[in-house]
Motif scaffolding. Sequence first.
Motif, PDB file in Angstrom:
ATOM      1  N   ASN A 345       0.861  -1.182   0.000  1.00 51.33           N
ATOM      2  CA  ASN A 345       0.000   0.000   0.000  1.00 51.33           C
ATOM      3  C   ASN A 345       0.898   1.233   0.000  1.00 51.33           C
ATOM      4  O   ASN A 345       1.605   1.500   0.978  1.00 51.33           O
ATOM      5  CB  ASN A 345      -0.905  -0.008   1.234  1.00 51.33           C
ATOM      6  N   VAL A 346       0.893   1.982  -1.099  1.00 49.22           N
ATOM      7  CA  VAL A 346       1.758   3.148  -1.267  1.00 49.22           C
ATOM      8  C   VAL A 346       0.886   4.380  -1.446  1.00 49.22           C
ATOM      9  O   VAL A 346       0.000   4.403  -2.306  1.00 49.22           O
ATOM     10  CB  VAL A 346       2.696   2.971  -2.488  1.00 49.22           C
ATOM     11  N   THR A 347       1.139   5.416  -0.643  1.00 50.37           N
ATOM     12  CA  THR A 347       0.348   6.644  -0.685  1.00 50.37           C
ATOM     13  C   THR A 347       1.262   7.862  -0.709  1.00 50.37           C
ATOM     14  O   THR A 347       2.238   7.926   0.050  1.00 50.37           O
ATOM     15  CB  THR A 347      -0.585   6.744   0.539  1.00 50.37           C
ATOM     16  N   VAL A 364      -1.893   1.751  -4.930  1.00 50.78           N
ATOM     17  CA  VAL A 364      -1.133   2.989  -5.029  1.00 50.78           C
ATOM     18  C   VAL A 364      -2.122   4.140  -5.086  1.00 50.78           C
ATOM     19  O   VAL A 364      -3.044   4.137  -5.914  1.00 50.78           O
ATOM     20  CB  VAL A 364      -0.222   3.001  -6.272  1.00 50.78           C
ATOM     21  N   SER A 365      -1.929   5.136  -4.200  1.00 48.98           N
ATOM     22  CA  SER A 365      -2.844   6.276  -4.148  1.00 48.98           C
ATOM     23  C   SER A 365      -2.056   7.573  -4.254  1.00 48.98           C
ATOM     24  O   SER A 365      -1.002   7.723  -3.610  1.00 48.98           O
ATOM     25  CB  SER A 365      -3.641   6.269  -2.834  1.00 48.98           C
ATOM     26  N   TYR A 366      -2.575   8.500  -5.044  1.00 48.77           N
ATOM     27  CA  TYR A 366      -1.985   9.829  -5.191  1.00 48.77           C
ATOM     28  C   TYR A 366      -2.922  10.855  -4.579  1.00 48.77           C
ATOM     29  O   TYR A 366      -4.121  10.887  -4.906  1.00 48.77           O
ATOM     30  CB  TYR A 366      -1.760  10.155  -6.665  1.00 48.77           C
ATOM     31  N   LEU A 367      -2.395  11.715  -3.719  1.00 46.76           N
ATOM     32  CA  LEU A 367      -3.193  12.790  -3.151  1.00 46.76           C
ATOM     33  C   LEU A 367      -3.228  14.006  -4.074  1.00 46.76           C
ATOM     34  O   LEU A 367      -4.158  14.803  -4.017  1.00 46.76           O
ATOM     35  CB  LEU A 367      -2.642  13.192  -1.778  1.00 46.76           C
ATOM     36  N   THR A 386      -5.312   4.776  -7.471  1.00 47.22           N
ATOM     37  CA  THR A 386      -6.285   5.848  -7.237  1.00 47.22           C
ATOM     38  C   THR A 386      -5.618   7.193  -7.485  1.00 47.22           C
ATOM     39  O   THR A 386      -4.547   7.472  -6.924  1.00 47.22           O
ATOM     40  CB  THR A 386      -6.826   5.794  -5.800  1.00 47.22           C
ATOM     41  N   LEU A 387      -6.256   8.026  -8.330  1.00 49.99           N
ATOM     42  CA  LEU A 387      -5.695   9.318  -8.715  1.00 49.99           C
ATOM     43  C   LEU A 387      -6.755  10.404  -8.612  1.00 49.99           C
ATOM     44  O   LEU A 387      -7.958  10.130  -8.764  1.00 49.99           O
ATOM     45  CB  LEU A 387      -5.153   9.283 -10.144  1.00 49.99           C
ATOM     46  N   PRO A 388      -6.344  11.653  -8.390  1.00 47.49           N
ATOM     47  CA  PRO A 388      -7.313  12.758  -8.438  1.00 47.49           C
ATOM     48  C   PRO A 388      -7.956  12.860  -9.809  1.00 47.49           C
ATOM     49  O   PRO A 388      -7.340  12.521 -10.837  1.00 47.49           O
ATOM     50  CB  PRO A 388      -6.451  13.986  -8.124  1.00 47.49           C
ATOM     51  N   SER A 389      -9.184  13.338  -9.846  1.00 43.35           N
ATOM     52  CA  SER A 389      -9.909  13.427 -11.121  1.00 43.35           C
ATOM     53  C   SER A 389      -9.246  14.395 -12.093  1.00 43.35           C
ATOM     54  O   SER A 389      -9.435  14.298 -13.309  1.00 43.35           O
ATOM     55  CB  SER A 389     -11.355  13.864 -10.864  1.00 43.35           C
ATOM     56  N   SER A 390      -8.435  15.326 -11.591  1.00 41.33           N
ATOM     57  CA  SER A 390      -7.770  16.308 -12.456  1.00 41.33           C
ATOM     58  C   SER A 390      -6.456  15.796 -13.037  1.00 41.33           C
ATOM     59  O   SER A 390      -5.741  16.548 -13.711  1.00 41.33           O
ATOM     60  CB  SER A 390      -7.498  17.589 -11.663  1.00 41.33           C
ATOM     61  N   SER A 391      -6.125  14.537 -12.810  1.00 40.77           N
ATOM     62  CA  SER A 391      -4.834  13.996 -13.254  1.00 40.77           C
ATOM     63  C   SER A 391      -4.779  13.852 -14.764  1.00 40.77           C
ATOM     64  O   SER A 391      -5.790  13.581 -15.435  1.00 40.77           O
ATOM     65  CB  SER A 391      -4.593  12.624 -12.617  1.00 40.77           C
TER      66      SER A 391
END
Length: 450
Positions: A345-347, A364-367, A386-391
């Motif tokens: 689990n990488v954040t 893997v999650s990006y803030l 998981t990525l922000p919608s603006s990515s």
Amino acid sequence: MRNGERRRSSIFTGLLLIVLGVIFLIDRLDPAFRLGHVIGTYWPVLIILWGIAKLVEHFAFPHTPGSRAPLLSGGEAAVLILLALVLSGFAFRDWVHSHYPDFDVELPPFHQSYTQEQQLPPQAIPEGAHVVVETQRGNLSIHAAADNLLRVHATESAWAPTKPSADEQLRNLHVVIEQEGNTYRLRPTPSSDGHIGVDLDVAVPATASVEADTRHGNIETSGIMGTVVARSGSGNIDLQDAGSDVAVHLEKGDAKIAQIAGNVELTGRGDNVDLSNVSGDVTVEGAFVGTVRASNVAKTIRWVSPWADLTIAQLSGHLEADSGGVEISGARGAAKLITHNKDINVTNVAGRIEIINTHGDVKVSYLTPPHDDLNVSNDSGDAEVTLPSSSSFRVSAISKSGEVKSDFDSPLLNTSNEDDRGQITGQIGTAGPMITIVTSYGTIELNKAG
């Protein structure tokens, strides 16, 4: 003789006597060894030995038709009861010593611990001196002093059946300081054996460099501005507030290292590892089977074990790894993880991420939108990003025997699930970094944060 057959004896009795002898031998050679803890953990071995003995007897000495061997003979029962009493005695002794360390329990033929104190005269040593503290058996506590004096307090212990016997062992025991150039070596003489231990509390000038070595015992240091080297064959190591590089070798026990201005090197094996607030690089190499924790490492942390190879640059958050998984949260640099049989689990890792994993799930999650590539290769496990919608990113995700799912939708994005093979290719937004995911068996998901 019965019906023309020779009476045969069980091998289980012999095995029990061997176990009993080994236990007493260990206690004689190493009285400080935690036999009670080992007994409490491994007592089911007796049942295994019993089963092995019965299988050997069954196949090596078949019974005549109509006869039936007893499950437990009278001799076996007697030896088993004796062994149970001995094991209970050792377990009770260790429990008492653990909960009431100052209480001497009389359990003949077990040894008791007797102590005496020794205070050495203070000795002036120059700034930047190298101080070596050694003991075969005992705890070492080394801390910085406000002056240039070397102060030593020794607690000497002997394990013996009576106090006169312990006094005889301690009579000729002394702690000495030997000087050779800029090195001051502090040690007990004669060298302590299995029945003698020496705990040392040492104050050194803050500018000194320190080397601490014990075969059986804990090591603590604090406030040392020079280099620190600590080695323990069996015991915990706790190093705090060091102004330079630190090197630790551990064979059994926990390691706690915090507030280090230089680099940290930890080798060997043991249980739990806790590293925090390190200004330099961190290297951990060995089989540490407990929980490995790290936080606030300014440069690079590298952890190499039989089951993982991790490299993380500028760990601003924390790393936690145990037998079940690896969790990383917060890093300003790149991260590379090679593992097997672990969930990952990488954040919030800002740099390039590379993950090679087998038999475990990867998340893997990006803030914030990613600015560097992500590469995940996972065998027999799911992969979820998981990525922000603006990515904005390019993607190539392939599940060779599974399906793919995506919360993202774009004319430039192709998602297909056909013949047990899933695939996502294309891009979202402008070009952006490359996200590459390959899994042999498992589901791949691209999720929008929130």
